[in-house]
Design a protein around this motif. Structure first.
Motif, short mmCIF file in Angstrom:
data_model
loop_
_atom_site.label_atom_id
_atom_site.label_comp_id
_atom_site.label_asym_id
_atom_site.label_seq_id
_atom_site.Cartn_x
_atom_site.Cartn_y
_atom_site.Cartn_z
N SER A 193 0.84 -1.21 0.00
CA SER A 193 0.00 0.00 0.00
C SER A 193 0.88 1.26 0.00
O SER A 193 0.53 2.26 -0.64
CB SER A 193 -1.02 -0.01 1.15
N LEU A 194 2.05 1.20 0.67
CA LEU A 194 2.95 2.36 0.63
C LEU A 194 3.49 2.58 -0.78
O LEU A 194 3.66 3.71 -1.23
CB LEU A 194 4.12 2.14 1.59
N LEU A 195 3.74 1.46 -1.47
CA LEU A 195 4.25 1.56 -2.83
C LEU A 195 3.22 2.24 -3.73
O LEU A 195 3.55 3.13 -4.52
CB LEU A 195 4.60 0.17 -3.36
N GLN A 196 1.94 1.84 -3.57
CA GLN A 196 0.88 2.47 -4.39
C GLN A 196 0.80 3.96 -4.09
O GLN A 196 0.73 4.79 -5.00
CB GLN A 196 -0.48 1.80 -4.10
N GLU A 197 0.86 4.28 -2.79
CA GLU A 197 0.75 5.68 -2.38
C GLU A 197 1.94 6.48 -2.93
O GLU A 197 1.78 7.55 -3.52
CB GLU A 197 0.78 5.73 -0.85
N SER A 198 3.16 5.90 -2.77
CA SER A 198 4.37 6.60 -3.24
C SER A 198 4.33 6.78 -4.76
O SER A 198 4.71 7.83 -5.27
CB SER A 198 5.63 5.83 -2.88
N THR A 199 3.87 5.73 -5.47
CA THR A 199 3.84 5.81 -6.93
C THR A 199 2.95 6.96 -7.38
O THR A 199 3.33 7.74 -8.25
CB THR A 199 3.32 4.48 -7.53
N SER A 200 1.77 7.09 -6.76
CA SER A 200 0.89 8.16 -7.23
C SER A 200 1.48 9.53 -6.87
O SER A 200 1.37 10.49 -7.64
CB SER A 200 -0.53 7.98 -6.70
N LEU A 201 2.17 9.64 -5.73
CA LEU A 201 2.80 10.93 -5.37
C LEU A 201 3.97 11.25 -6.32
O LEU A 201 4.18 12.39 -6.70
CB LEU A 201 3.29 10.89 -3.92
N ILE A 202 4.73 10.21 -6.70
CA ILE A 202 5.84 10.43 -7.63
C ILE A 202 5.30 10.88 -8.99
O ILE A 202 5.85 11.79 -9.63
CB ILE A 202 6.71 9.16 -7.76
N GLU A 203 4.21 10.24 -9.43
CA GLU A 203 3.62 10.64 -10.72
C GLU A 203 3.16 12.09 -10.67
O GLU A 203 3.36 12.87 -11.60
CB GLU A 203 2.43 9.72 -11.06
#
Ligand SMILES: [Fe+2]
Length: 215
Positions: A193-203
């Motif tokens: 879930s952190l990876l999903q959150e981080s990915t959307s913030l990086i995008e």
């Protein structure tokens, strides 16, 4: 008392570097406590592995800041040389020379602690002072947000999962309890879930950066 007591004077003034240095100090202190106990080689390897992984991650952050900040090549090369040497040392400690006696442990811990203190107080401080003097204008629309806190949390969560998996692997699958497996699954779910959150913030950060370059 902890072998490495953090003092405000070790702060270099750049939050991400200071925060990462504090994590390194925490791992070194944990390693010191472990080596003073009745530890197993597997436990020591797991913690040396964590120190190695986080050190690489931290050095990559500093290298990125040096490159973004246009740090002079000679200073960058000298700084990176120190990083590579330290990585080699931790690597060989983990692979060949886990300290087994109290005297060996003391030598190793003094080396790690003194190296980090000297490095922070000299070369990292020079780097931070240089970066803080830079007056590059920020892109229009303000600074580009990079989700460092989320990435740190992701790193920690993955690190914990890897450590638990390594311990399970070392102790043999048949002896690992259902509770151990549940802990690994929890860590991996948290990391996902952190990876999903981080990915959307990086995008989002990447879209903001493209927009500011167009302006
Ligand atoms: Fe450094």
């Amino acid at each position: 008392m902890a072998i490495f007591v953090w003092k405000e004077s070790y702060c270099v003034g750049i939050k991400i570097i200071d925060d990462q240095h504090k994590v390194l100090v925490r791992i070194i202190n944990e390693l010191d406590l472990l080596l003073q106990s009745d530890f197993s080689v597997q436990q020591a390897r797991a913690l040396f592995g964590e120190l190695l992984d986080y050190t690489k991650y931290h050095f990559a952050t500093e290298e990125r800041l040096m490159k973004i900040g246009g740090y002079k090549k000679s200073a960058l090369d000298a700084h990176l040389k120190q990083h590579y040497q330290f990585i080699d040392e931790i690597h060989s400690l983990n692979n060949e020379s886990i300290p087994v006696s109290a005297d060996e442990a003391q030598l190793v811990m003094s080396y790690l602690t003194n190296w980090l203190k000297n490095h922070i107080l000299k070369v990292d401080r020079q780097l931070a002072n240089y970066l803080l003097r830079q007056e590059k204008p920020l892109p229009e629309g303000g600074p580009v947000f990079v989700p460092m806190d989320e990435l740190e949390a992701l790193y920690q969560s993955l690190g914990q999962a890897v450590m638990l998996l390594r311990q399970q692997y070392d102790s043999g699958q048949e002896s690992s309890s259902r509770q151990d497996s549940a802990s690994v699954i929890d860590c991996l779910n948290q990391a996902r879930s952190l990876l999903q959150e981080s990915t959307s913030l990086i995008e989002q950060a990447s879209r903001n950066l493209s927009k500011s370059e167009e302006n």
